[in-house]
Enzyme design. Structure first.
Site, PDB file in Angstrom:
ATOM      1  N   ASP A 197      84.497  45.151  20.674  1.00 30.64           N
ATOM      2  CA  ASP A 197      83.096  44.741  20.576  1.00 30.64           C
ATOM      3  C   ASP A 197      82.677  43.955  21.816  1.00 30.64           C
ATOM      4  O   ASP A 197      83.180  42.864  22.071  1.00 30.64           O
ATOM      5  CB  ASP A 197      82.920  43.879  19.326  1.00 30.64           C
ATOM      6  CG  ASP A 197      81.459  43.679  18.953  1.00 30.64           C
ATOM      7  OD1 ASP A 197      80.597  43.805  19.847  1.00 30.64           O
ATOM      8  OD2 ASP A 197      81.187  43.390  17.768  1.00 30.64           O
ATOM      9  N   HIS A 201      79.958  42.395  22.264  1.00 34.54           N
ATOM     10  CA  HIS A 201      78.985  41.355  21.933  1.00 34.54           C
ATOM     11  C   HIS A 201      79.603  39.958  21.828  1.00 34.54           C
ATOM     12  O   HIS A 201      78.893  38.983  21.570  1.00 34.54           O
ATOM     13  CB  HIS A 201      78.273  41.705  20.618  1.00 34.54           C
ATOM     14  CG  HIS A 201      77.594  43.033  20.646  1.00 34.54           C
ATOM     15  ND1 HIS A 201      78.227  44.192  20.227  1.00 34.54           N
ATOM     16  CD2 HIS A 201      76.360  43.413  21.057  1.00 34.54           C
ATOM     17  CE1 HIS A 201      77.398  45.217  20.376  1.00 34.54           C
ATOM     18  NE2 HIS A 201      76.250  44.774  20.872  1.00 34.54           N
ATOM     19  N   CYS A 203      75.220  45.170  26.171  1.00 32.02           N
ATOM     20  CA  CYS A 203      76.446  45.666  25.532  1.00 32.02           C
ATOM     21  C   CYS A 203      76.910  47.001  26.126  1.00 32.02           C
ATOM     22  O   CYS A 203      78.107  47.217  26.339  1.00 32.02           O
ATOM     23  CB  CYS A 203      76.277  45.759  24.030  1.00 32.02           C
ATOM     24  SG  CYS A 203      74.811  46.648  23.486  1.00 32.02           S
TER      25      CYS A 203
END
Length: 634
Positions: free
Chosen positions: A585, A587, A461
């Site tokens: 994000d 992810h 990440c």
């Protein structure tokens, strides 16, 4: 210049930069228009940067003409000037001075002296603009129209003609008479210019490969076609012959405009009635002589209305454009012809706020970071009214006017699946009532898990956040390096001694500090770090984060004792303390589906504590905010 048949004269303004002229600015501004647009249409402004030593308010016309001749594409011209008035003279007198200065500049540029010109004056007390035009007398104009869509106004009427021409100029000189080399280069230059209108010269006009599904056949224009008394197929065709009729959903800009490619061909041998043997002439030199070859590649861009004849586009735009550029490159070469000869390359740019392209000729011998080149760019930023801390005229920012086989501009093609840009645009509001919104400035690409077939789920990440940040610097032209892979990021950390060699190829996490090391090594970008001991302290940092987005505008990486995220903005009400954070994000593991990403909350506003009492930033975790600093550079 297009005719103005109306008795009521109108100043039409396409540039918003006139608003930025202040009463304290004593520098003259040249007003730029086009003979293909209605009279008194101000497309852009160029600041005068050369003034006389005896009077800093008086332009050095010769130096200004040399610069503007190289900078301004054919199809655009000086149509007037703007100056700030003084308390000692009337507005009308100031307008007359502005018109007189622009008239002298047009004469130095060999532009028509019969043109009715515009004089604009900034009132020294109120800062208001007044416009005048020159006919037989100076007349005031009160009707001023600010065009809502300047790019559309310019490019739905016009198209671009491009011509690239490699030239090698042989220079033979005596080692005892070095001055002869300069004379030889001048003569060689004039010989090439003579060939542009030579009877054996042919120009081939065509659309660049793949720009239309059914491209028209190429048009051949010979020297005799320039003669209006000669009837030919070429002499009756207009530029619209090569232009698309479908303007639906078209983005109007110089790079997206209809383009006509012009090629220069010269037949060096003619037909003979009978075979002849080649003849070589030997002329011995008086003393020791040397040969050097001056290598140029001319790159000319011109603007033309779609209803101009192709023959006129070549004879009145392309050929004069080639002549201007060749003379400019010769003059740049002469001072160092026999020493460290410059390596000259023309580049075309279309910086923000300018509806038309400009051309710069850079000496690439020492690279872009060499101080002389930095000063050249700084001077151009001043002339064009561009920010002094953003690299808008670096080579990486140059227009790519080539067309690929699939019809897309060369600089828009990407290998593999195109990445999504600016995924936060258009997402729902933050839910903060009465908050002040601060967002990332400019564009970025969204990097996330599993892209490029690379499995980094569970550990990559921070790498993906770093890639998003690097993409921002690349798109804003602060760097020309590619976005680094995970392995290249690891390699950089090993090279600076932060990690052992065994780190390369591993799945070890990295954090904000490692990201700062990589940004410094690969991009020369410095970073600030905000340490937060607990998620409960985040609202206290909102003002600092807002200031970052307002002054620096770069994406922020969030790391620490939890997963890594990218911060794109803050919405904060400093009275109530209510705040929200725009989170990107990394992810996400799906495809490049914007709707899925937004609806799934992979890019969206996160409240410190939402309406259900859920916390995004945890009270028992610490956080590091990495704030990359925008380089102060041109």
């Amino acid at each position: 210049m297009a005719d103005d048949n109306s008795n009521t004269k109108t100043i039409r303004i396409l540039t918003r930069k006139l608003h930025s002229i202040t009463k304290s600015d004593s520098t003259i501004q040249w007003l730029i228009g086009s003979p293909f647009l209605p009279n008194y249409t101000i497309v852009s402004t160029l600041r005068c940067i050369h003034t006389l030593q005896s009077d800093h308010l008086s332009p050095d016309i010769n130096k200004e003409a040399d610069d503007i001749r190289a900078l301004l594409s054919r199809g655009f011209e000086v149509i007037g000037a703007l100056i700030v008035g003084t308390a000692s003279s009337s507005v009308e007198q100031a307008a007359k001075d502005a018109i007189d200065a622009s008239s002298r500049l047009r004469k130095a540029l060999s532009q028509s002296e019969n043109q009715s010109l515009v004089g604009a004056v900034v009132d020294p007390s109120s800062g208001e603009l007044s416009f005048f035009v020159s006919n037989s007398v100076i007349e005031s104009v009160t009707t001023v129209v600010y065009e809502e869509q300047p790019n559309k106004y310019v490019w739905e009427r016009g198209c671009i003609l491009t011509c690239e021409l490699p030239i090698k100029l042989p220079v033979i000189y005596s080692v005892k008479e070095l001055k002869g080399a300069e004379d030889m280069l001048t003569r060689a230059t004039e010989a090439v210019i003579a060939k542009f209108r030579d009877s054996k010269t042919t120009y081939v006009l065509e659309t660049p490969d793949g720009s239309t599904a059914e491209a028209p056949h190429a048009v051949v224009i010979r020297n005799r076609d320039f003669d209006l008394s000669t009837e030919s197929n070429a002499s009756s065709l207009l530029c619209s012959h090569f232009c698309s009729e479908d303007n639906n959903h078209k983005s109007y800009s110089a790079e997206n405009a209809d383009k006509i490619q012009v090629s220069f061909l010269l037949a060096t041998s003619g037909a003979t009635l009978k075979p002849a043997a080649p003849v070589a002439e030997y002329i011995p030199a008086v003393g020791e002589a040397k040969l050097l070859v001056v290598d140029y590649k001319l790159r000319v861009v011109c603007y033309a209305t779609k209803d101009i004849r192709l023959t006129d586009a070549v004879s009145k735009l392309i050929i004069p454009g080639l002549v201007d550029q060749l003379h400019t490159m010769k003059n740049m070469t002469l001072p160092n012809l026999l020493s460290q000869r410059p390596k000259l390359h023309p580049y075309h740019f279309n910086p923000p706020g300018l509806p038309h392209p400009i051309t710069t000729i850079y000496d690439t011998l020492y690279g872009e970071t060499e101080m002389k080149q930095v000063e050249v760019r700084r001077s151009l930023h001043s002339r064009l009214g561009l920010p002094s801390d953003q690299p808008l005229l670096r080579i990486a920012s140059a227009m790519n006017l080539s067309i690929s086989k699939d019809g897309a501009s060369g600089n828009t093609l990407k290998k593999g699946t195109p990445l999504l840009k600016d995924v936060h645009v258009g997402i729902p509001s933050s839910g903060v009532n009465g908050g002040d919104l601060s967002l990332v400035q400019g564009s970025y690409e969204y990097y996330h898990y599993l892209q490029d077939g690379f499995d980094d789920s569970g550990w990559g990440c921070a790498y993906r956040s770093l890639q998003t940040i690097v993409s921002w610097f690349k798109i804003q032209q602060y760097t020309s390096i590619g976005v680094p892979s995970h392995r290249e990021i690891q390699q950089a950390l090993v090279e600076i001694g932060d990690k052992d060699p065994s780190f390369i190829g591993s799945r070890e996490w990295i954090g904000a500090i490692e990201l700062s090391f990589v940004l410094d090594k690969l991009l020369g970008v410095s970073c600030k770090v905000i340490n937060v001991r607990s998620g409960d302290e985040l609202p206290e940092k909102c003002r600092e984060l807002m200031m970052h987005f307002e002054t620096q505008g770069t994406p922020i990486m969030i790391g620490g004792g939890v997963l890594a995220y990218t911060l794109l903005g803050v919405d904060y009400n400093d009275t109530t303390g209510d705040c929200a954070f725009l989170i990107l994000d990394p992810h996400y593991t799906g495809g490049e589906d914007l709707k899925k990403i937004v609806n799934g909350g992979w890019c969206g506003w996160k409240k410190a504590i939402d309406s259900k009492g859920k916390r995004f930033f945890l009270p028992n975790k610490f956080y590091n905010f990495l704030l990359p600093q925008r380089p102060n550079m041109v």
